[in-house]
Design a protein around this motif. Structure first.
Motif, PDB file in Angstrom:
ATOM      1  N   ALA A 188       0.837  -1.207   0.000  1.00  0.00           N
ATOM      2  CA  ALA A 188       0.000   0.000   0.000  1.00  0.00           C
ATOM      3  C   ALA A 188       0.869   1.253   0.000  1.00  0.00           C
ATOM      4  N   MET A 189       1.975   1.196   0.741  1.00  0.00           N
ATOM      5  CA  MET A 189       2.883   2.336   0.799  1.00  0.00           C
ATOM      6  C   MET A 189       3.571   2.577  -0.542  1.00  0.00           C
ATOM      7  N   SER A 190       4.003   1.499  -1.202  1.00  0.00           N
ATOM      8  CA  SER A 190       4.677   1.654  -2.494  1.00  0.00           C
ATOM      9  C   SER A 190       3.713   2.163  -3.563  1.00  0.00           C
ATOM     10  N   LEU A 191       2.455   1.757  -3.480  1.00  0.00           N
ATOM     11  CA  LEU A 191       1.446   2.278  -4.404  1.00  0.00           C
ATOM     12  C   LEU A 191       1.270   3.781  -4.203  1.00  0.00           C
ATOM     13  N   GLY A 192       1.223   4.200  -2.937  1.00  0.00           N
ATOM     14  CA  GLY A 192       1.099   5.628  -2.637  1.00  0.00           C
ATOM     15  C   GLY A 192       2.303   6.414  -3.115  1.00  0.00           C
ATOM     16  N   HIS A 193       3.487   5.804  -3.028  1.00  0.00           N
ATOM     17  CA  HIS A 193       4.689   6.479  -3.524  1.00  0.00           C
ATOM     18  C   HIS A 193       4.605   6.704  -5.023  1.00  0.00           C
ATOM     19  N   ILE A 264       0.482   1.710   7.232  1.00  0.00           N
ATOM     20  CA  ILE A 264      -0.942   1.934   6.986  1.00  0.00           C
ATOM     21  C   ILE A 264      -1.289   3.408   7.170  1.00  0.00           C
ATOM     22  N   THR A 265      -0.715   4.016   8.198  1.00  0.00           N
ATOM     23  CA  THR A 265      -0.956   5.444   8.438  1.00  0.00           C
ATOM     24  C   THR A 265      -0.472   6.285   7.267  1.00  0.00           C
ATOM     25  N   ALA A 266       0.787   6.081   6.879  1.00  0.00           N
ATOM     26  CA  ALA A 266       1.380   6.902   5.828  1.00  0.00           C
ATOM     27  C   ALA A 266       0.672   6.706   4.493  1.00  0.00           C
ATOM     28  N   SER A 267       0.384   5.466   4.128  1.00  0.00           N
ATOM     29  CA  SER A 267      -0.276   5.224   2.841  1.00  0.00           C
ATOM     30  C   SER A 267      -1.665   5.851   2.806  1.00  0.00           C
ATOM     31  N   SER A 268      -2.380   5.842   3.919  1.00  0.00           N
ATOM     32  CA  SER A 268      -3.713   6.463   3.966  1.00  0.00           C
ATOM     33  C   SER A 268      -3.628   7.959   3.703  1.00  0.00           C
ATOM     34  N   VAL A 269      -2.637   8.610   4.325  1.00  0.00           N
ATOM     35  CA  VAL A 269      -2.460  10.054   4.119  1.00  0.00           C
ATOM     36  C   VAL A 269      -2.110  10.347   2.659  1.00  0.00           C
ATOM     37  N   LEU A 270      -1.249   9.519   2.058  1.00  0.00           N
ATOM     38  CA  LEU A 270      -0.860   9.722   0.658  1.00  0.00           C
ATOM     39  C   LEU A 270      -2.054   9.588  -0.272  1.00  0.00           C
ATOM     40  N   TYR A 271      -2.906   8.594  -0.037  1.00  0.00           N
ATOM     41  CA  TYR A 271      -4.069   8.371  -0.901  1.00  0.00           C
ATOM     42  C   TYR A 271      -5.025   9.548  -0.840  1.00  0.00           C
TER      43      TYR A 271
END
Length: 338
Positions: A188-193, A264-271
């Motif tokens: 999820a994090m790499s997708l957000g990146h 999970i926190t970081a990816s949510s903010v990115l999305y």
């Protein structure tokens, strides 16, 4: 080959060089926590992060539009291509400096600072152009301040929630369970990146196409999606081990539940930032602040605040430093041409 076409090709190639440095500089954003908790082997984690960047790049059109047409305004001529080129060089230089010292500074803000610095240099020499300060304030500065705060606070409370929900689970069983869950949070994090950082480079490529007279609007051609995705994925797969060590171990040594909570926190903010607002926020700022928030649930002294302070200093310096390097680059290019 006419001058404008050659200049456009040079700028696109330079943008891909920046894109590659972005990939290996920010690989840590997606995988540092999973590697440090041993949920994933380093090469497996990098491969997954590269794939996530490819997929995510196709979902970042709003962010690309913000960077391409919301930061600076330049006329369609060869002189403007020099501005975009100088901005990219400044961003690349700052990326390499912060990578060398293992500081997880923002490649995104390097790119934006570079474009602003080069444009200001051009204006001082009488070249047409302007900086869209309102757009920078709304889409860059405000999110730059808010996103780390949200990451810090949300990371803290997500971790508190995990601790409460699983309070009766034996630590060994809990760690094993979250070690199995972490590949999904890292994905999820790499997708957000990809949604954020690959999209920013796409925006610069489209800006080059417009000022180089190759197209009249800011729509992203399909080949730009593929080219940007492949290059940033290659950069990510090469790995940025200096920054990975800083994020994964030097701030705080994370266990699997903490790593999962941070990702999970970081990816949510990115999305939310990318899809909801088209705001080009820093994946680096977001994951670093989430790690700090998660780590603070242990005890405040568990976070190495001295290391965190050095990272925050790099954050503050990124926009003006990249702008300065770009300004110097533009003046050098101007002297060579004239």
């Amino acid at each position: 080959m006419d001058t404008a076409l050659l200049g456009t090709i040079v700028v696109i190639v330079t943008a891909m060089i920046f894109n590659y440095t972005n990939g290996f500089h920010d690989a840590a954003n997606a995988i540092a926590t999973s590697v440090s908790t041993r949920a994933l082997r380093p090469r497996v984690a990098l491969g997954m992060a590269a794939l996530g960047n490819v997929v995510g790049s196709f979902l970042g059109a709003k962010v690309a539009a913000t960077v391409g047409e919301g930061i600076v305004s330049l006329p369609s001529n060869s002189a403007s291509l020099v501005v975009v080129f100088a901005g990219l060089i400044g961003a690349i230089v700052w990326n390499l400096i912060t990578w060398y010292f293992g500081l997880p500074a923002s490649s995104s803000h390097s790119l934006i600072g570079g474009q602003v610095g080069a444009t200001l240099a051009a204006i001082t020499l009488g070249i047409d152009g302007s900086v869209k300060w309102g757009g920078i304030l709304e889409k860059v500065i405000v999110p730059m301040i808010i996103s780390p705060v949200i990451g810090l606070v949300l990371g803290y409370f997500v971790m508190i929630g995990i601790m409460w929900i699983f309070r009766r689970q034996p630590p060994g069983k809990l760690n094993r369970g979250f070690r199995y869950a972490q590949p999904f949070s890292a994905a999820a994090m790499s997708l957000g990146h990809g949604m954020q950082d690959a999209a920013k480079t796409m925006g610069i490529v489209v800006l080059a196409l417009v000022v180089g007279g190759r197209q009249t609007d800011y729509q992203i051609p399909l080949w730009v999606f593929f080219l940007t995705a492949i290059v940033i994925a290659a950069g990510t797969f090469s790995g940025g081990w200096r920054v990975i060590r800083t994020l994964g171990r030097r701030i705080i040594h994370l266990d699997p539940p903490q790593g999962f909570a941070a990702e999970i926190t970081a990816s949510s903010v990115l999305y939310v930032a990318a899809i909801g607002f088209g705001a080009p926020i820093s994946t680096t700022h977001t994951i670093t602040s989430a790690i700090m928030g998660v780590g603070a649930t242990k005890r405040l002294s568990a976070v190495r605040w001295g290391v965190a302070g050095n990272i925050v200093t790099a954050w503050v310096l990124t926009l003006p430093a990249a702008a300065l390097f770009s300004l110097i680059t533009y003046y050098a290019c101007y002297l060579v041409v004239h």
